[in-house]
Design a protein around this motif. Structure first.
Motif, short mmCIF file in Angstrom:
data_model
loop_
_atom_site.label_atom_id
_atom_site.label_comp_id
_atom_site.label_asym_id
_atom_site.label_seq_id
_atom_site.Cartn_x
_atom_site.Cartn_y
_atom_site.Cartn_z
N GLU A 117 -18.50 29.03 0.70
CA GLU A 117 -18.61 27.66 1.22
C GLU A 117 -17.38 27.28 2.04
O GLU A 117 -17.47 26.60 3.05
CB GLU A 117 -18.83 26.69 0.07
N SER A 118 -16.25 27.78 1.62
CA SER A 118 -15.01 27.40 2.31
C SER A 118 -14.95 28.00 3.72
O SER A 118 -14.17 27.55 4.55
CB SER A 118 -13.80 27.86 1.50
N ASP A 119 -15.73 29.03 3.95
CA ASP A 119 -15.66 29.70 5.25
C ASP A 119 -16.79 29.34 6.19
O ASP A 119 -16.89 29.89 7.28
CB ASP A 119 -15.67 31.22 5.05
N PRO A 146 -15.89 16.42 6.66
CA PRO A 146 -16.92 17.41 6.35
C PRO A 146 -17.33 17.33 4.88
O PRO A 146 -16.47 17.10 4.03
CB PRO A 146 -16.24 18.75 6.65
N PRO A 147 -18.63 17.47 4.64
CA PRO A 147 -19.10 17.43 3.25
C PRO A 147 -18.56 18.63 2.47
O PRO A 147 -18.28 19.68 3.07
CB PRO A 147 -20.62 17.52 3.38
N LEU A 148 -18.43 18.49 1.19
CA LEU A 148 -17.91 19.56 0.37
C LEU A 148 -18.80 20.79 0.46
O LEU A 148 -18.34 21.92 0.63
CB LEU A 148 -17.80 19.08 -1.08
N LYS A 149 -20.08 20.51 0.31
CA LYS A 149 -21.04 21.60 0.45
C LYS A 149 -21.52 21.60 1.90
O LYS A 149 -22.02 20.59 2.38
CB LYS A 149 -22.22 21.37 -0.50
N PRO A 150 -21.30 22.69 2.60
CA PRO A 150 -21.63 22.68 4.04
C PRO A 150 -23.09 22.37 4.31
O PRO A 150 -23.98 22.87 3.62
CB PRO A 150 -21.27 24.09 4.50
#
Lengths: 198, 1015
Positions: A86-88, A126-130
């Motif tokens: 998710e971070s990428d 940006p939302p936490l979950k893309p």
């Protein structure tokens, strides 16, 4: 020297929503008729940190390839979002196009890909979950990074040498097959004998 | 003398190892180290020669760069014709380049450099044989061979007319071979190596002629190259690094006796390169002074590790000029212009210098004719075969038809010729012609939809790529892809494409002519501009938005260059095959190649190599014998003639020679065996059943079953035949031994020596024919039946006419000698029987001449030496199915040895070829093979035209034309083999028209043909 030269790769449908398939129009030139197919692959690098997250989006065989200049469009589905950390998801990553001949990679074309939200609101926060539906993929088409590798195009000599270098267990299996072909039902006895020799 | 260092000629500061000026003087090539590969670059000569061109930004400087060599390029050499460039490098390869007439400039895909290639040079062949770095390459006079030498201690001679064929490998050096030069006369090639020797090799047999070691005994292997050179008159060979009294010299070796009495002294360090001026000079005649005849002399440039260059005239005792400190590092290569007045020198320091001499300094260059006279005087032959062509070019064309053929010839020559002769503008192929009228733009729009995609058996996608240009059918279609970065958005792309299309052939048409200094042609300008715009645009936006993500980008960079490990999932099937290959491939090619050269290794194990080389050498000596045509050897043995020169080498020889006398014991001599027994030909054995496909169109299949039933003690055999699905069968009273058939007739021979002939529908056409001896071979063709009996007699019958064409002719006369046998026999459609013998000779029995005629001989030296390749028709496929071609087999390798013999006098080869072609014509005539006759006639005519044999040509035309006015006395037949002679003449005339010299002949027969047509 490479028998196949990539002359151009045009990135089609770019920029596009993240979920759209990748489309590359590839033009290449071949010096002589190739007896075997080329294999092209699109690899999406899910994370810069680790190759673990690489996804092979698709692989196609391209052939037959007579001497001359050819083109085709390589289309592959967008990456599986479930496999991307998710971070990428948002930011810069890489997509690679590779081509192999007789199992040997001879060219690797890399593009930077920038995934970002089109909506300024989302871009700021940006939302936490893309949210992949809102992401836009922009391939930096003007700056391909091309790496060429030297491979053995002939294959024949290669295989000869290889058969000497392959570990014994493979050799046995090869012999086994030959014996089956040659002697039919008597193979069991012969294989046992052969195995002993080895 | 003027001196110039064009700073723009550089490989980005990397060493330049080689330089060579194109024969036409318009460009030059450099070779050396590239970024992570070897690099060959082609430069425009004009900016070197003229200052205004150097300043004119529309004149391109760099024409092309090739990064295909994987490691440093040590040598670049243009062929004498100028159409090829050969390069050799540390990647052990020799590449041969040819110019492809693309429309536009191009960049290498993915390369950061915006410099476009103005010319396109493509690698047409890669020569692989060397196992070490290739140090030098050299084209032989007339481009017959290409030689390359390597640190693997060998020299390889390649067949330059048939790449990548290897002619031979010269072994004998025991050190790194670092320089090559051909004798301008073509008789020798010389090589210099680190093994303290200079060797001269003969081109006739590729054996060593001389091994010169004395001047080199003190030399250390310290130079990168040892480029030696042969003087243009062929009289002197000058070596690179030699030593005389501990001083470095360039050794002069005289052709006469390979004497080493003189040298060029003065350089302080080893001589790396010597290069003779291609011209021979004579003293400039000063006004007023008495014209006394002076001896012609040569001019030679010597470059050294001491960074200085000296220029010598063979008429002076001291150098003409010495230039110090021209470079910072060793001089690596020198190249003269063909005019003899300009010279390029390159250095390890990565720079190039140009020297311009005046006639006052060097003297008056001899004209080509004068040079030829010198050659003629010394060697008895002229080197310029084409010299007469030049004289003819001033001849006035008198006949309009002739003009047409001349123009056609020029056009085709132009289309074939690569660089120089045809600019990209006039040779640019039309886009539409390649694309079937569909524009590339249209194709691209629909490519995804239109392309053929299938699934392989294991379910994988397979795309058939769309072929947009074929290789080597003329040229490629316009290089749109190369010149224009194709933008995906439809509108901008199409507008750019139209620009490209409309302006491609007119570099002067200004779109933005002054925009980009480096490029000449507007399309590329706009293209480059587009690229820049696009690039900047995207990049800036990217950087703006992702400034925080710079770090991962660095991490990602490595991914571009590292090869993927077997990627999981999708490639399970591939990885198994991939597992087999990677063992010997370099893991990371570019980085390996950056490593310093590993020459020390090669030289240190040269001792070990010695042994291997010696072995090879011993084998090499025997090789020529092994290459001898088997047939010839057999023949010689048969006659029992001892071969003086070959006795020592061929051990098994004595045995066959001893055995024949042993067989002929005295007791037997009194009662010689019957000739029938001696000449007994093999007979097929009787089989229980067999089948035979007689013809495919109509499909006729024959089946024989012997002894199907026994009736009243006699065994019956069944012959079954199916023709287009309809069957018939018949019974024969004896076992069938062999059967044959054509679409018209079927013939079977039985054990009781009876021959039966049936029609295709099973009707018996002839009563059973009793043969004298059992049948050996049976053939049917059209309505002819041929029988070869075990008693070595031949018969041919014409079934329709119920007549014998050949009646029990004995093969005795051709089967001379004990071990000759019939290896092949056939019957042509015209009923001509042909017999091939084991000694390689083929005969046909001519029923009109009533004798055996020799039609092919595989051991014939004429076949081996005839060189008529230049006369082969380009558009006609060679006749491979005619009886002549069948009997001569694939052995008829036009001029297989011809290129080897090209150092033999031209007139000898010419006569051989002429004799061979006439043999072919006569053979085709006897065989009544019309197609082959026509084929060889046209080759023959072309050969006569090329070689200028007017008498023969005239006789040929006369024979074909026949008498113009009918008279009763004439015996002229209007046709030969069913071909109308005058039609043949009509085909021959355009060939004659190509040579201006024959325009009178052409006109004469053209007019007469016209006259006859009007009658």
């Amino acid at each position: 020297m490479a028998k196949v030269q990539v002359l151009n790769v045009a990135v089609l449908d770019n920029p596009s929503p993240f979920g759209n398939p990748f489309q590359f129009e590839i033009t290449f030139e071949c010096m002589e008729d190739l007896p075997e197919d080329l294999e092209w692959k699109i690899i999406y690098v899910g994370s810069a940190e680790s190759e673990e997250y690489d996804q092979v989006l698709d692989s196609v065989l391209v052939g037959p390839v007579p001497a001359g200049r050819h083109m085709f469009v390589f289309q592959a589905d967008a990456p599986n979002t479930g496999l991307i950390p998710e971070s990428d998801a948002v930011g810069v990553t890489v997509v690679l196009i590779t081509c192999t001949y007789r199992g040997q990679e001879f060219i690797r074309i890399g593009y930077y890909v920038n995934n970002e939200y089109t909506d300024p609101e989302l871009r700021e926060n940006p939302p936490l979950k893309p949210d992949y539906t809102q992401l836009q993929r922009n391939i930096l088409a003007s700056n391909p990074r091309v790496t060429r590798f030297h491979i053995n195009w002939e294959g024949l000599a290669d295989k000869m040498e290889d058969s000497e270098n392959v570990d014994p267990s493979t050799n046995i299996s090869v012999c086994f097959v030959d014996i089956v072909l040659l002697f039919g039902n008597r193979c069991v006895v012969l294989t046992a004998a052969f195995h002993h020799d080895c | 003398m003027k001196l110039l260092k064009p700073s723009w000629v550089s490989h980005n500061g990397k060493p330049i190892f080689s330089v060579d000026i194109h024969p036409d003087g318009t460009k030059f090539a450099t070779g050396g180290q590239g970024e992570d590969s070897g690099k060959v670059m082609i430069w425009n000569m004009a900016p070197v020669l003229r200052e205004e061109d150097e300043k004119n930004e529309t004149v391109p400087k760099m024409l092309c760069q090739m990064d295909n060599h994987l490691a440093c390029v040590n040598c670049v050499r243009w062929s004498n014709s100028g159409s090829y460039l050969a390069s050799g490098g540390d990647d052990k390869l020799v590449m041969v380049w040819k110019r492809a007439a693309f429309i536009g400039p191009s960049t290498v895909f993915g390369s950061s450099s915006k410099l476009a290639n103005v010319e396109q040079w493509r690698c047409v062949t890669i020569l692989r044989n060397h196992t070490g770095d290739v140090m030098d390459v050299a084209w032989s006079p007339h481009d017959v061979w290409l030689a390359s030498c390597s640190v693997d201690n060998t020299i390889v001679i390649w067949n330059a007319r048939k790449f990548p064929e290897m002619v031979t490998c010269l072994r004998g050096h025991t050190g790194l071979v670092k320089g090559l030069t051909w004798d301008p006369v073509g008789k020798y090639i010389a090589s210099q190596a680190d093994d303290h020797s200079l060797k001269v090799w003969r081109t006739v047999d590729w054996q060593m002629e001389a091994n010169i070691t004395k001047p080199f005994s003190e030399c250390g292997g310290t130079t990168h190259v040892l480029r030696l050179s042969w003087s243009p008159d062929g009289q002197y060979l000058v070596s690179a690094h030699a030593m005389n009294n501990s001083g470095p010299t360039a050794q002069i070796v005289e052709r006469d006796g390979w004497k080493t009495n003189m040298d060029f002294v003065g350089h302080r360090k080893a001589v790396t390169v010597v290069k003779f001026n291609p011209k021979i000079f004579k003293k400039k005649q000063k006004n007023g002074s008495s014209p006394k005849p002076s001896c012609p002399y040569c001019c030679c440039a010597v470059g050294s590790k001491d960074r200085s260059l000296s220029v010598w005239l063979t008429s002076l005792k001291r150098p003409l000029v010495v230039i110090h400190d021209l470079f910072d590092k060793s001089i690596m290569d020198i190249s003269w212009t063909l005019t003899g007045l300009g010279m390029l020198v390159c250095s390890m320091d990565g720079t190039v210098a140009y020297l311009d001499f005046s006639l006052d300094e060097l003297g008056d260059p001899l004209s080509e004719e004068e040079k030829n006279t010198i050659h003629q005087n010394i060697y008895g032959k002229s080197l310029a075969i084409t010299s007469t062509e030049a004289q003819l070019s001033t001849t006035i064309i008198e006949n309009p038809e002739m003009l047409k053929y001349q123009q056609e010839r020029q056009n085709s020559a132009q289309a074939n010729a690569g660089p120089g002769s045809a600019g990209p503008e006039n040779s640019a192929p039309k886009l539409n012609s390649v694309m079937n009228g569909e524009s590339l733009e249209d194709i691209r729009k629909n490519l995804l939809k239109k392309q053929v995609e299938t699934r392989t058996a294991d379910g994988r996608r397979r795309i058939t790529p769309l072929c947009i240009a074929q290789l080597d059918t003329g040229d490629f279609s316009p290089a749109l892809f190369n010149s224009v970065p194709i933008l995906p958005s439809g509108s901008s792309m199409s507008s750019q494409l139209t620009n490209q299309l409309s302006s491609d052939s007119s570099p002067g048409q200004g779109l933005r002519p002054s925009h980009d200094a480096m490029l000449t042609s507007p399309p590329a300008n706009s293209a480059a501009k587009g690229l820049e715009d696009n690039n900047d645009g995207v990049k800036s936006s990217l950087l703006l938005t992702s400034a925080s993500k710079i770090e991962p980008m660095k991490a990602l960079d490595s991914r571009f260059t590292e090869r993927s490990k077997a990627t999981p999932g999708v490639t399970a099937a591939i990885s198994s095959t991939a597992g087999l290959t990677p063992l010997d491939r370099p893991k990371d090619a570019p980085s390996v190649l950056k490593d310093p050269k590993t020459k020390e290794e090669t030289s240190s194990d040269s001792e070990d190599k010695m042994a291997a080389i010696n072995k090879n050498l011993a084998f090499g000596k025997r090789k020529p014998e092994l290459l001898l045509d088997g047939a010839e050897v057999v023949e010689k043995r048969k006659k029992g003639r001892p071969r003086k020169d070959k006795m020592a080498a061929s051990m098994p020889q004595p045995f066959p020679q001893i055995t024949p006398p042993a067989e002929r014991e005295p007791s037997r001599v009194s009662a010689p065996p019957a000739p029938v027994a001696v000449l007994k030909l093999p007979t097929p054995s009787t089989k229980k059943a067999f089948g035979l496909q007689v013809s495919t169109e109509p499909s006729v299949f024959l089946e024989v079953e012997n002894e199907v039933s026994v009736v009243a003690g006699s065994k019956l055999s069944q012959l079954r035949c199916s023709r287009d699905g309809r069957d018939w069968n018949t019974l024969l009273p004896s076992s069938v031994v062999t059967a044959a058939g054509s679409s018209d007739v079927l013939a079977v021979a039985c054990e009781d020596r009876m021959l039966s002939v049936f029609s295709s529908c099973g009707r018996r056409l002839l009563p059973s024919i009793q043969l004298s001896t059992p049948v050996s071979a049976l053939h049917c063709s059209a309505h002819f039946v041929m029988v070869l009996t075990a008693g070595a007699t031949l018969s041919v019958w014409d079934v329709h006419k119920q007549k014998a064409l050949v009646k029990n002719e004995s093969l005795l006369s051709i089967l001379s000698g004990a071990d000759t046998s019939v290896s092949q026999s056939l019957l042509t459609q015209q009923g001509v029987p042909v017999v091939g013998l084991s000694n390689g000779k083929s005969y046909c029995f001519s029923s009109s001449l009533e004798t055996w005629t020799l039609i092919a001989d595989k051991g014939d030296s004429l076949v081996q030496c005839a060189d008529f390749r230049s006369c082969l028709p380009t558009h006609d496929a060679p006749v491979s199915s005619g009886p002549l071609a069948v009997m001569q087999g694939r052995n008829l390798n036009a001029g297989r040895l011809a290129s080897r013999l090209s150092s033999t006098p031209h007139h000898l080869q010419q006569s051989m070829t002429l004799a061979f072609l006439e043999n072919q014509l006569a053979s085709a005539l006897t065989l009544q093979s019309a197609q082959e006759y026509r084929y060889w006639l046209l080759i023959y005519a072309r050969f006569l035209v090329n070689e200028g044999s007017e008498y023969r040509l005239r006789e040929l035309c006369k024979e074909l034309l026949g008498p113009v006015h009918k008279s009763a006395a004439t015996s002229w037949e209007p046709t030969t083999l069913g071909l109308r002679k005058r039609e043949l003449l009509r085909e021959v005339l355009p060939v004659i028209g190509e040579n201006l010299r024959f325009q009178r002949l052409f006109t004469e027969y053209q007019d007469q043909l016209e006259l006859l047509r009007n009658k």
